[in-house]
Design a protein around this motif. Structure first.
Motif, PDB file in Angstrom:
ATOM      1  N   LEU A  50       0.844  -1.199   0.000  1.00  0.00           N
ATOM      2  CA  LEU A  50       0.000   0.000   0.000  1.00  0.00           C
ATOM      3  C   LEU A  50       0.876   1.245   0.000  1.00  0.00           C
ATOM      4  CD1 LEU A  50      -2.817  -1.021   2.526  1.00  0.00           C
ATOM      5  CD2 LEU A  50      -2.873  -1.095   0.040  1.00  0.00           C
ATOM      6  N   ARG A  77      -1.315 -10.548  -0.805  1.00  0.00           N
ATOM      7  CA  ARG A  77      -2.442 -10.079   0.014  1.00  0.00           C
ATOM      8  C   ARG A  77      -3.423 -11.195   0.354  1.00  0.00           C
ATOM      9  NH1 ARG A  77      -3.058  -4.793  -3.729  1.00  0.00           N
ATOM     10  NH2 ARG A  77      -1.290  -3.642  -2.895  1.00  0.00           N
ATOM     11  N   PHE A  84      -7.582  -2.215   9.530  1.00  0.00           N
ATOM     12  CA  PHE A  84      -7.202  -0.809   9.416  1.00  0.00           C
ATOM     13  C   PHE A  84      -7.540  -0.012  10.681  1.00  0.00           C
ATOM     14  CE2 PHE A  84      -7.156  -2.276   5.130  1.00  0.00           C
ATOM     15  CZ  PHE A  84      -6.179  -1.524   4.503  1.00  0.00           C
ATOM     16  N   ALA A  88     -12.260   0.799   8.316  1.00  0.00           N
ATOM     17  CA  ALA A  88     -12.396   0.828   6.856  1.00  0.00           C
ATOM     18  C   ALA A  88     -13.440  -0.164   6.342  1.00  0.00           C
ATOM     19  CB  ALA A  88     -11.030   0.595   6.184  1.00  0.00           C
ATOM     20  N   PHE A  90     -16.844  -1.120   4.450  1.00  0.00           N
ATOM     21  CA  PHE A  90     -17.471  -0.479   3.296  1.00  0.00           C
ATOM     22  C   PHE A  90     -18.850   0.065   3.702  1.00  0.00           C
ATOM     23  CE2 PHE A  90     -14.953  -4.154   1.613  1.00  0.00           C
ATOM     24  CZ  PHE A  90     -13.821  -3.397   1.374  1.00  0.00           C
ATOM     25  N   ARG A 150     -13.529  -9.730   8.893  1.00  0.00           N
ATOM     26  CA  ARG A 150     -13.295  -9.605   7.442  1.00  0.00           C
ATOM     27  C   ARG A 150     -11.859 -10.024   7.085  1.00  0.00           C
ATOM     28  NH1 ARG A 150     -13.912  -3.749   4.784  1.00  0.00           N
ATOM     29  NH2 ARG A 150     -12.000  -3.420   5.977  1.00  0.00           N
TER      30      ARG A 150
ATOM     31  N   GLU B 123      -9.657   4.926   4.082  1.00  0.00           N
ATOM     32  CA  GLU B 123      -8.900   3.693   3.792  1.00  0.00           C
ATOM     33  C   GLU B 123      -9.755   2.558   3.241  1.00  0.00           C
ATOM     34  OE1 GLU B 123      -6.969   3.182   7.676  1.00  0.00           O
ATOM     35  OE2 GLU B 123      -5.075   3.747   6.735  1.00  0.00           O
ATOM     36  N   ASP B 126      -8.079   1.114   0.152  1.00  0.00           N
ATOM     37  CA  ASP B 126      -6.974   0.216   0.525  1.00  0.00           C
ATOM     38  C   ASP B 126      -7.525  -1.117   1.036  1.00  0.00           C
ATOM     39  OD1 ASP B 126      -4.987   1.969  -0.176  1.00  0.00           O
ATOM     40  OD2 ASP B 126      -4.686   2.759   1.834  1.00  0.00           O
ATOM     41  N   ALA B 127      -8.619  -1.037   1.790  1.00  0.00           N
ATOM     42  CA  ALA B 127      -9.238  -2.269   2.310  1.00  0.00           C
ATOM     43  C   ALA B 127      -9.732  -3.136   1.152  1.00  0.00           C
ATOM     44  CB  ALA B 127     -10.387  -1.931   3.247  1.00  0.00           C
ATOM     45  N   LEU B 128     -10.270  -2.508   0.111  1.00  0.00           N
ATOM     46  CA  LEU B 128     -10.709  -3.269  -1.067  1.00  0.00           C
ATOM     47  C   LEU B 128      -9.526  -3.979  -1.705  1.00  0.00           C
ATOM     48  CD1 LEU B 128     -13.177  -1.149  -3.250  1.00  0.00           C
ATOM     49  CD2 LEU B 128     -13.593  -3.384  -2.279  1.00  0.00           C
ATOM     50  N   ARG B 129      -8.427  -3.238  -1.869  1.00  0.00           N
ATOM     51  CA  ARG B 129      -7.231  -3.827  -2.466  1.00  0.00           C
ATOM     52  C   ARG B 129      -6.743  -4.989  -1.611  1.00  0.00           C
ATOM     53  NH1 ARG B 129      -3.446   1.252  -2.911  1.00  0.00           N
ATOM     54  NH2 ARG B 129      -1.919  -0.145  -3.829  1.00  0.00           N
TER      55      ARG B 129
END
Lengths: 250, 258
Positions: A50, A77, A84, A88, A90, A150, B123, B126-129
């Protein structure tokens, strides 16, 4: 298992890392601590591409990864997950679908099948009763728990926790600590926890890396850290405002 | 200093081009995820939610254009018999697509940029990535597809409304017979091709430029504001440039072929 070798990173005119060296052993809980802005989060984000280093090498499981292109990071990954700092999650998805999305993507399952598996992960972090809730309906601690669920979906070999207890009340913070400790020990995964919560660090870590002025200033187990006579380390532990510790911005 | 600004602009344009290519690559890729639902949601957001805003805007523009044109023409020649056919021609190949594009750049472009910028600074991108999901496939592709389809449909609608409001105002203020006004004898197939091409490309410019600035957002809420402003300016500028080049290319082609 993980090696940071002579990492340098500068943002504009602000040098964050200036020759950081750190090795992390498989299965351990490594806590990276230090004052705000010292480069703790920047360090772990290097590991998953990142953020890219200006100079230096990063090795993961015998493979050099700092020069890999974005697409080449996809298999990395799948082995390293990250929780995070601000969770983070969605915004547009509820807790269940937040957890189901990576399952659907990685395993190529239908949404319904992914949701069934996701529910199992939510149960592990005691969030199954809130599966229909959207992120804005959850407390910070709950969001952190869903975020951990997650991250667990890919059964990672390494889990990165970016300030998992920041902003939480003491009870929620200890619950998150217990969750991190239990998960790490039961699944035998390697955990890297970025934090400045001294109480939390002492409870869960196998080893501690204290970052100061872009480098690892002290590396050792919690006992060594707490008994250190170094005035900078002592000031960080005691949290006193005056002393030799130089904090960015102060 | 000047050199660095030029380099930054060149870099931005090339990065937008790369993002467009990456989106097109995902468009042609076979995928398992349920992209249709997301695209339909975006079609609703981009299309249905813009209808009223667009209709009112182009409705008034049609009326003002006819009023001003008739007023000036009446002073110079006094002959208003050709105002309708020429107005319809201009609306089809120029005013309709361009006003639609610019209006969508403000409403849709700002929305896309703000949403993606907010995701970037929290972020979520970034979390998706990290979860193995491509942000281009998951976030841009549905908006891109929806924008292309809905911009074309909205352009047809806005052209129709501008012509109708123009015709009504011509009848009310200048007593021009609707039979004389609503004539298509000045419209050529080239005008229709131009309109379709413009709408097709504007529909691509808006989500790509807006997503680019959204993805580049930094520094919290101030960054979201900056990204939104840049997206609207960038999309509008892109539409104006695209308008010029499509018009020029079509004119040259028309001269060569006919």
């Amino acid at each position: 298992m993980i090696d940071f070798k002579n990492i340098h990173k500068t943002f504009g005119t602000n040098t964050i890392l200036s020759g950081l060296n750190l090795s992390i052993v498989q299965g351990e809980i490594m806590c990276i601590i230090g004052t705000s802005g010292v480069g703790k989060s920047v360090t772990i984000k290097h590991l998953v591409g990142l953020i890219r280093p200006d100079q230096g090498e990063i090795w993961f499981d015998g493979q050099r990864i700092d020069h890999l292109k974005e697409r080449a990071f996809v298999p990395i990954r799948k082995r390293i997950a990250m929780v995070f700092q601000k969770s983070a999650l969605f915004d547009s998805l509820n807790a269940l679908d937040n957890v189901a999305l990576p399952i659907q993507k990685h395993e190529g399952l239908s949404l319904e099948q992914a949701r069934k598996q996701a529910l199992g992960f939510l149960e592990k972090v005691y969030m199954d009763n809130h599966k229909e809730s959207y992120p804005h309906e959850l407390s910070d601690g709950m969001q952190k728990s869903v975020s951990i669920a997650r991250a667990m979906t890919i059964n990672p070999e390494v889990m990165l926790f970016d300030e998992p207890t920041t902003g939480l009340d003491p009870v929620s913070a200890r619950r998150i600590d217990n969750l991190i400790f239990d998960l790490s020990k039961t699944t035998k995964m390697t955990s890297i926890v970025v934090s400045h919560d001294v109480k939390s660090i002492m409870t869960i870590s196998d080893r501690i890396a204290f970052l100061y002025q872009g480098k690892v200033y002290l590396l050792g187990d919690p006992a060594m850290f707490s008994t250190s006579t170094d005035p900078i380390v002592q000031q960080f532990i005691s949290g006193t405002a005056t002393g030799p510790l130089v904090t960015p911005g102060f | 200093m000047q050199n660095s600004k030029t380099q930054n602009t060149t870099r931005t344009i090339s990065d937008i081009g790369l993002l467009w290519m990456e989106t097109c690559r995902h468009l042609t890729k076979k995928r398992k995820s349920n992209i249709t639902t997301a695209t339909l949601e975006q079609m609703f957001n981009i299309g249905n939610r813009s209808v009223i805003f667009l209709l009112i805007t182009v409705g008034f523009i049609g009326m003002v254009m006819i009023y001003q044109s008739c007023f000036q023409l009446q002073r110079i020649t006094g002959d208003l018999s050709m105002i309708g056919p020429n107005f319809i021609k201009i609306v089809i190949f120029e005013i309709g697509p361009s006003i639609t594009g610019l209006m969508l750049a403000t409403r849709v472009g700002a929305g896309i940029a703000a949403e993606l910028a907010a995701m970037k600074v929290t972020e979520q991108i970034d979390a998706l990535r990290m979860t193995g999901v491509s942000p281009v496939e998951y976030l841009i592709l549905p908006r891109f597809t929806a924008s292309v389809v809905m911009t074309m449909m909205l352009t047809i609608l806005t052209i129709s409304i501008a012509i109708v409001t123009g015709g009504i105002s011509a009848y009310i203020w200048f007593d021009i017979n609707p039979r004389l006004f609503f004539r298509l004898d000045q419209v050529e197939s080239w005008d229709v091709i131009t309109a379709v091409l413009k709408a097709f490309f504007y529909g691509q410019i808006i989500p790509i430029v807006s997503s680019f600035f959204g993805f580049r957002a930094q520094n919290g809420s101030a960054g979201v504001g900056d990204a939104t402003t840049s997206a609207v300016i960038g999309s509008s500028f892109g539409i104006i440039l695209c308008n010029f080049f499509i018009s020029a290319i079509i004119l040259i082609l028309r001269d060569i072929i006919t």
